[in-house]
Design a protein around this motif. Sequence first.
Motif, PDB file in Angstrom:
ATOM      1  N   ASN A  43       0.759  -1.243  -0.018  1.00 35.86           N
ATOM      2  CA  ASN A  43      -0.144   0.121  -0.187  1.00 35.86           C
ATOM      3  C   ASN A  43       0.823   1.337  -0.028  1.00 35.86           C
ATOM      4  N   VAL A  67      -8.353   3.996  -1.284  1.00 33.15           N
ATOM      5  CA  VAL A  67      -8.559   2.574  -0.675  1.00 33.15           C
ATOM      6  C   VAL A  67      -7.237   2.409  -0.220  1.00 33.15           C
ATOM      7  N   ASP A  71      -6.466   1.112   4.008  1.00 32.12           N
ATOM      8  CA  ASP A  71      -5.819   0.021   4.033  1.00 32.12           C
ATOM      9  C   ASP A  71      -4.771  -0.036   5.033  1.00 32.12           C
ATOM     10  N   SER A 108     -11.749   1.849   7.574  1.00 29.13           N
ATOM     11  CA  SER A 108     -11.272   1.260   6.126  1.00 29.13           C
ATOM     12  C   SER A 108     -12.416   0.391   5.541  1.00 29.13           C
ATOM     13  N   GLN A 109     -13.257  -0.409   6.015  1.00 31.12           N
ATOM     14  CA  GLN A 109     -14.129  -0.834   5.548  1.00 31.12           C
ATOM     15  C   GLN A 109     -15.212  -0.078   4.647  1.00 31.12           C
ATOM     16  N   SER A 112     -13.278   1.654   1.547  1.00 31.29           N
ATOM     17  CA  SER A 112     -13.055   0.510   0.374  1.00 31.29           C
ATOM     18  C   SER A 112     -14.584   0.155  -0.218  1.00 31.29           C
ATOM     19  N   TYR A 261     -12.813  -7.559  -2.139  1.00 27.78           N
ATOM     20  CA  TYR A 261     -13.506  -6.857  -1.030  1.00 27.78           C
ATOM     21  C   TYR A 261     -14.650  -7.600  -0.489  1.00 27.78           C
ATOM     22  N   SER A 299      -7.843  -8.459   3.300  1.00 29.32           N
ATOM     23  CA  SER A 299      -8.600  -7.638   2.420  1.00 29.32           C
ATOM     24  C   SER A 299      -7.662  -6.089   2.504  1.00 29.32           C
ATOM     25  N   SER A 300      -6.848  -5.941   3.474  1.00 24.33           N
ATOM     26  CA  SER A 300      -6.028  -4.506   3.403  1.00 24.33           C
ATOM     27  C   SER A 300      -4.644  -4.847   2.758  1.00 24.33           C
ATOM     28  N   ASN A 303      -4.873  -5.886  -2.234  1.00 26.53           N
ATOM     29  CA  ASN A 303      -5.287  -4.847  -3.569  1.00 26.53           C
ATOM     30  C   ASN A 303      -3.997  -4.612  -4.108  1.00 26.53           C
TER      31      ASN A 303
END
Length: 362
Positions: A43, A67, A71, A108-109, A112, A261, A299-300, A303
């Motif tokens: 990230n 995003v 994250d 964060s949820q 995203s 996600y 999920s963090s 990506n």
Amino acid sequence: MEFSYSDDSGNGSMGFDFSDDDNKDYFIEIVTLLIELIGVIGNSLVIFIILYYKKMHNVPNYLILSVAIGDLLVLMFSMPFTIMSLGFDNASGNEVGCKLTNFVLILSQGVSALSFTALSADRYFAINMAVAPMRDYAKRVTYFSIIVSWTTSICFALPVLWFSRVFQIPYTDQLFCSFQPQVKWQHATLVYQTCRFVFLYALPVIIISILYTLVAMELFRSIREMPTEATKATSKSTSSKNQAQARKRLAITVLVLAVMYTICWLPYMFKEVAVELFPTKINFKAGYKNVSFIMLYLSSCINPIALVAMSRNYRKYFLWLLFCGKVREKVKKPTSYTGMYNSVTTKPIVVNNCAETVLDEP
């Protein structure tokens, strides 16, 4: 939500449960450390690439940047507390860490979910409505979308920040962090979890599904019409085909990010809603809780991996940065063409003596 060891009564809490096997904490510690390391590096590179390289300044990348920041906040402020809780029993007794961990995770949820929805809308307008993504009004809409996503996410995360507390399991010295409103607010817990499920999960997934169904229909229609265009103008047909392929690649990349996600948050969201609706009938096993928690953190960090795997531009920049410029790309002759939606230029640029070919799309 719980970020430490949990007892069997904590069905509605989110966290690791080692009641079945005390040795599982070592495995989960290793997994979370790997997620932390890969996620922070990935990230951070995504943020640097988008901010530093002007060729990456476009609408989709601005939303991907949003995003990535969300994250990175999880990986820097939420996961360290979780890892300490795994290694040290009393680490969960930190009230500030408890509140910050839960707050950042919900933040964060929301970022995203809403950013992926905005990305899907951007692809819909770019492909179906033939809207050029770098027009001034498109950028203003993107900035507005980012502000709305962060503001909405903060609003959903504030109750968690306020009501998260450290509890002690009866008849033990074990502490755990949990989101449990006071008695006078407990009636609102179901309403909160329902709204969170609808607006930060179910509704975005439904909108993304509808938009991508329309995008897919438009892409298939465009592909069918290409042979007819080729009979009229070969060069124009070639440029249109290249433009359509670039649009298709970007649309698929955004779809993959949204699907990941959805998959990563599904076990946790199912558990949260099920426990609120049927608190006395459902008792999730420790293995399910642990898997849902690992996937939530996964999920963090996933990506950047997907971007490298599916985007040539991100892959080039990642390789160049990771290997200190030792990965060189063959310089191609600059080409310019006008596609069916907007003009795209491909030309070589030199970054610290390392030539690369960069397309305006990520």
